[in-house]
Design a protein around this motif. Structure first.
Motif, PDB file in Angstrom:
ATOM      1  N   GLY A 174      18.080  10.901  -1.882  1.00  0.00           N
ATOM      2  CA  GLY A 174      17.001  11.681  -1.304  1.00  0.00           C
ATOM      3  C   GLY A 174      16.181  10.862  -0.322  1.00  0.00           C
ATOM      4  N   TRP A 175      15.914   9.615  -0.668  1.00  0.00           N
ATOM      5  CA  TRP A 175      15.157   8.741   0.222  1.00  0.00           C
ATOM      6  C   TRP A 175      15.987   8.317   1.426  1.00  0.00           C
ATOM      7  CZ3 TRP A 175      10.137   8.300   0.186  1.00  0.00           C
ATOM      8  CH2 TRP A 175       9.442   8.607  -0.989  1.00  0.00           C
ATOM      9  N   LEU A 176      17.286   8.156   1.246  1.00  0.00           N
ATOM     10  CA  LEU A 176      18.136   7.861   2.396  1.00  0.00           C
ATOM     11  C   LEU A 176      18.112   9.010   3.391  1.00  0.00           C
ATOM     12  CD1 LEU A 176      21.241   6.177   0.695  1.00  0.00           C
ATOM     13  CD2 LEU A 176      19.347   5.058   1.905  1.00  0.00           C
ATOM     14  N   GLU A 208       0.824  -1.207   0.000  1.00  0.00           N
ATOM     15  CA  GLU A 208       0.000   0.000   0.000  1.00  0.00           C
ATOM     16  C   GLU A 208       0.856   1.254   0.000  1.00  0.00           C
ATOM     17  OE1 GLU A 208      -3.696   1.937   2.582  1.00  0.00           O
ATOM     18  OE2 GLU A 208      -2.577   0.209   3.345  1.00  0.00           O
ATOM     19  N   LEU A 209       0.470   2.233  -0.813  1.00  0.00           N
ATOM     20  CA  LEU A 209       1.133   3.532  -0.852  1.00  0.00           C
ATOM     21  C   LEU A 209       0.181   4.573  -0.285  1.00  0.00           C
ATOM     22  CD1 LEU A 209       2.678   3.464  -4.451  1.00  0.00           C
ATOM     23  CD2 LEU A 209       3.715   2.686  -2.315  1.00  0.00           C
ATOM     24  N   PHE A 210       0.677   5.403   0.647  1.00  0.00           N
ATOM     25  CA  PHE A 210      -0.169   6.413   1.265  1.00  0.00           C
ATOM     26  C   PHE A 210      -0.184   7.717   0.472  1.00  0.00           C
ATOM     27  CE2 PHE A 210       0.531   3.730   5.051  1.00  0.00           C
ATOM     28  CZ  PHE A 210      -0.791   3.560   5.427  1.00  0.00           C
ATOM     29  N   ALA A 226       9.641  10.615 -21.452  1.00  0.00           N
ATOM     30  CA  ALA A 226      10.960  10.977 -21.954  1.00  0.00           C
ATOM     31  C   ALA A 226      11.435   9.927 -22.940  1.00  0.00           C
ATOM     32  CB  ALA A 226      11.938  11.105 -20.792  1.00  0.00           C
ATOM     33  N   GLU A 227      12.498  10.261 -23.635  1.00  0.00           N
ATOM     34  CA  GLU A 227      13.045   9.343 -24.623  1.00  0.00           C
ATOM     35  C   GLU A 227      14.493   9.016 -24.294  1.00  0.00           C
ATOM     36  OE1 GLU A 227      12.574  11.060 -28.460  1.00  0.00           O
ATOM     37  OE2 GLU A 227      10.383  10.953 -28.446  1.00  0.00           O
ATOM     38  N   GLY A 228      14.941   7.898 -24.811  1.00  0.00           N
ATOM     39  CA  GLY A 228      16.348   7.526 -24.713  1.00  0.00           C
ATOM     40  C   GLY A 228      16.824   7.409 -23.284  1.00  0.00           C
ATOM     41  N   ASN A 229      17.956   8.011 -23.000  1.00  0.00           N
ATOM     42  CA  ASN A 229      18.592   7.890 -21.704  1.00  0.00           C
ATOM     43  C   ASN A 229      17.737   8.470 -20.584  1.00  0.00           C
ATOM     44  OD1 ASN A 229      20.842   7.096 -20.136  1.00  0.00           O
ATOM     45  ND2 ASN A 229      21.567   9.212 -20.065  1.00  0.00           N
ATOM     46  N   LEU A 230      17.048   9.586 -20.849  1.00  0.00           N
ATOM     47  CA  LEU A 230      16.202  10.186 -19.825  1.00  0.00           C
ATOM     48  C   LEU A 230      15.063   9.253 -19.422  1.00  0.00           C
ATOM     49  CD1 LEU A 230      15.830  13.969 -20.764  1.00  0.00           C
ATOM     50  CD2 LEU A 230      17.025  12.972 -18.803  1.00  0.00           C
ATOM     51  N   ALA A 231      14.552   8.493 -20.352  1.00  0.00           N
ATOM     52  CA  ALA A 231      13.467   7.559 -20.046  1.00  0.00           C
ATOM     53  C   ALA A 231      13.919   6.524 -19.028  1.00  0.00           C
ATOM     54  CB  ALA A 231      12.992   6.878 -21.323  1.00  0.00           C
ATOM     55  N   ALA A 232      15.157   6.060 -19.126  1.00  0.00           N
ATOM     56  CA  ALA A 232      15.676   5.083 -18.174  1.00  0.00           C
ATOM     57  C   ALA A 232      15.745   5.687 -16.771  1.00  0.00           C
ATOM     58  CB  ALA A 232      17.053   4.604 -18.614  1.00  0.00           C
ATOM     59  N   TYR A 233      16.188   6.939 -16.677  1.00  0.00           N
ATOM     60  CA  TYR A 233      16.250   7.616 -15.378  1.00  0.00           C
ATOM     61  C   TYR A 233      14.852   7.848 -14.819  1.00  0.00           C
ATOM     62  CZ  TYR A 233      21.286   8.650 -15.429  1.00  0.00           C
ATOM     63  OH  TYR A 233      22.659   8.556 -15.405  1.00  0.00           O
ATOM     64  N   ALA A 234      13.901   8.223 -15.680  1.00  0.00           N
ATOM     65  CA  ALA A 234      12.529   8.463 -15.229  1.00  0.00           C
ATOM     66  C   ALA A 234      11.913   7.192 -14.658  1.00  0.00           C
ATOM     67  CB  ALA A 234      11.686   9.006 -16.378  1.00  0.00           C
ATOM     68  N   LYS A 235      12.125   6.064 -15.321  1.00  0.00           N
ATOM     69  CA  LYS A 235      11.593   4.791 -14.826  1.00  0.00           C
ATOM     70  C   LYS A 235      12.275   4.392 -13.520  1.00  0.00           C
ATOM     71  CE  LYS A 235      10.309   3.050 -19.406  1.00  0.00           C
ATOM     72  NZ  LYS A 235      10.614   2.061 -20.477  1.00  0.00           N
ATOM     73  N   PHE A 236      13.563   4.624 -13.436  1.00  0.00           N
ATOM     74  CA  PHE A 236      14.294   4.327 -12.204  1.00  0.00           C
ATOM     75  C   PHE A 236      13.734   5.172 -11.064  1.00  0.00           C
ATOM     76  CE2 PHE A 236      18.039   4.903  -9.370  1.00  0.00           C
ATOM     77  CZ  PHE A 236      18.330   3.573  -9.105  1.00  0.00           C
ATOM     78  N   ASN A 237      13.474   6.442 -11.325  1.00  0.00           N
ATOM     79  CA  ASN A 237      12.907   7.340 -10.324  1.00  0.00           C
ATOM     80  C   ASN A 237      11.574   6.800  -9.811  1.00  0.00           C
ATOM     81  OD1 ASN A 237      12.920   9.982  -8.913  1.00  0.00           O
ATOM     82  ND2 ASN A 237      11.146  10.401 -10.198  1.00  0.00           N
ATOM     83  N   THR A 238      10.696   6.386 -10.714  1.00  0.00           N
ATOM     84  CA  THR A 238       9.386   5.872 -10.333  1.00  0.00           C
ATOM     85  C   THR A 238       9.506   4.607  -9.493  1.00  0.00           C
ATOM     86  OG1 THR A 238       8.271   6.823 -12.264  1.00  0.00           O
ATOM     87  CG2 THR A 238       7.222   4.928 -11.229  1.00  0.00           C
ATOM     88  N   ASN A 239      10.376   3.696  -9.886  1.00  0.00           N
ATOM     89  CA  ASN A 239      10.503   2.433  -9.170  1.00  0.00           C
ATOM     90  C   ASN A 239      11.185   2.594  -7.818  1.00  0.00           C
ATOM     91  OD1 ASN A 239       9.576  -0.112 -10.793  1.00  0.00           O
ATOM     92  ND2 ASN A 239      10.427   1.284 -12.315  1.00  0.00           N
ATOM     93  N   VAL A 240      12.188   3.452  -7.727  1.00  0.00           N
ATOM     94  CA  VAL A 240      12.827   3.709  -6.430  1.00  0.00           C
ATOM     95  C   VAL A 240      11.837   4.396  -5.501  1.00  0.00           C
ATOM     96  CG1 VAL A 240      14.629   5.028  -5.245  1.00  0.00           C
ATOM     97  CG2 VAL A 240      15.177   3.725  -7.311  1.00  0.00           C
ATOM     98  N   ASP A 241      11.095   5.378  -6.018  1.00  0.00           N
ATOM     99  CA  ASP A 241      10.068   6.035  -5.205  1.00  0.00           C
ATOM    100  C   ASP A 241       9.073   5.015  -4.654  1.00  0.00           C
ATOM    101  OD1 ASP A 241      11.244   8.454  -5.783  1.00  0.00           O
ATOM    102  OD2 ASP A 241       9.494   9.312  -6.792  1.00  0.00           O
ATOM    103  N   ALA A 242       8.656   4.080  -5.490  1.00  0.00           N
ATOM    104  CA  ALA A 242       7.689   3.069  -5.055  1.00  0.00           C
ATOM    105  C   ALA A 242       8.277   2.171  -3.979  1.00  0.00           C
ATOM    106  CB  ALA A 242       7.235   2.239  -6.248  1.00  0.00           C
ATOM    107  N   ALA A 243       9.530   1.762  -4.139  1.00  0.00           N
ATOM    108  CA  ALA A 243      10.170   0.868  -3.170  1.00  0.00           C
ATOM    109  C   ALA A 243      10.244   1.497  -1.789  1.00  0.00           C
ATOM    110  CB  ALA A 243      11.570   0.498  -3.657  1.00  0.00           C
ATOM    111  N   PHE A 244      10.627   2.768  -1.729  1.00  0.00           N
ATOM    112  CA  PHE A 244      10.734   3.447  -0.440  1.00  0.00           C
ATOM    113  C   PHE A 244       9.352   3.834   0.088  1.00  0.00           C
ATOM    114  CE2 PHE A 244      15.173   3.829  -1.630  1.00  0.00           C
ATOM    115  CZ  PHE A 244      15.840   3.815  -0.417  1.00  0.00           C
TER     116      PHE A 244
END
Length: 286
Positions: free
Chosen positions: A247-249, A134-136, A145-163
């Motif tokens: 940032g999450w740390l 559950e996420l509050f 985004a495209e190319g390299n930025l898209a990889a960072y954007a997806k990483f951002n979303t998944n790290v945010d979800a994990a924390f």
């Protein structure tokens, strides 16, 4: 609207970017631990972009964004706006940007060669958070985004979800400003749809959630273990991906008990403790 500015300028000084950060319990410079503003602070310092901080109390965030004509970048499940920070206002270009990932891409596009260089160097960032917890609060969706930025954007979303999925661990340590604590608790409760007291976790359930947290962070730790020289994902070279995790740390350092924070730093061979310490280079306040 109550807020403070930590740095002033004179008529002979260049115009500084204004960085809007969340003011928690005083002294705000010591208790700042909101993850998305920390992503931006790391990026500003990495790019050596001169800025001043405007500290905004939690109850004032909506009105500040409204005054800047910056709509909420996320929404709750019921469609209501989720107003949060950071925001940056750059007088050199007239741009006002109100999302941490968009701020980083703006800084890279506008100041490509400043500071330590490229915030978004090429690297493999295939981490995926696959648990159903559950996420509050809503997390940032991957940018279009495209190319390299898209990889960072997806990483951002998944790290945010994990924390975020383990955010119950930090609720009881939230350094709320005593002057606005009850108002802030009521607002958090309204957003989450549960009483403030029900958001925290203790006893056996807390132990279970800590074990889940450790296991989940193992998926991120594997990316750090690719380069044994560390402490960053690319060895000795920091990138925005490190600032996402960092940032999450910062949030966990500010809100977990001292014992739990020390344990987190040692998980998975100590990769997160080394990362947090290395990011001190980019953690200075203006």
């Amino acid at each position: 609207m109550a807020s403070t500015t930590s740095t002033s300028t004179t008529s002979s000084s260049p115009a500084l970017i204004t960085f809007y950060d969340i003011a928690l319990a005083p002294p705000v410079e010591k208790t700042a631990c909101s993850p998305n503003p920390w992503k931006t602070r790391y990026a500003l310092n990495f790019k050596k972009t001169p800025y001043k901080t405007r500290w905004v109390p939690l109850p004032d965030i909506s009105s500040v964004r409204g005054a800047l004509n910056i709509p909420a970048s996320r929404k709750f499940a019921d469609g209501s706006p989720y107003h949060t920070l950071p925001v940056v206002s750059d007088p050199a270009t007239g741009r006002i940007v109100g999302d941490s990932f968009e701020i980083a891409t703006y800084l890279q596009e506008q100041y490509p060669s400043s500071g330590a260089g490229d915030l978004f160097p090429m690297q493999e960032l295939g981490y995926v958070f696959g648990q159903d917890l559950e996420l509050f609060a809503p997390i940032a969706e991957a940018e279009a985004a495209e190319g390299n930025l898209a990889a960072y954007a997806k990483f951002n979303t998944n790290v945010d979800a994990a924390f975020s999925a383990h955010a119950q661990l930090v609720v009881q340590g939230f350094p709320l400003d005593p002057a606005t604590a009850e108002e802030s608790k009521a607002e958090f409760s309204r957003r989450a749809g549960v009483p403030w007291e029900a958001m925290s976790v203790s006893g056996e359930k807390r132990g279970e959630l800590l074990r889940s947290f450790e296991e989940t962070l193992g998926g991120i730790a594997r990316f750090y273990n690719r380069d044994a020289s560390g402490p960053f994902l690319l060895g000795s070279r920091a990138s925005y991906a490190d600032f996402i995790v960092g940032g999450w740390l910062r949030m966990n350092r500010g809100m977990l008990s001292g014992e739990e924070w020390e344990a987190l730093k040692g998980w998975h061979g100590g990769v997160f403790g080394r990362l947090h310490e290395a990011l001190e280079e980019f953690a200075q306040m203006d």
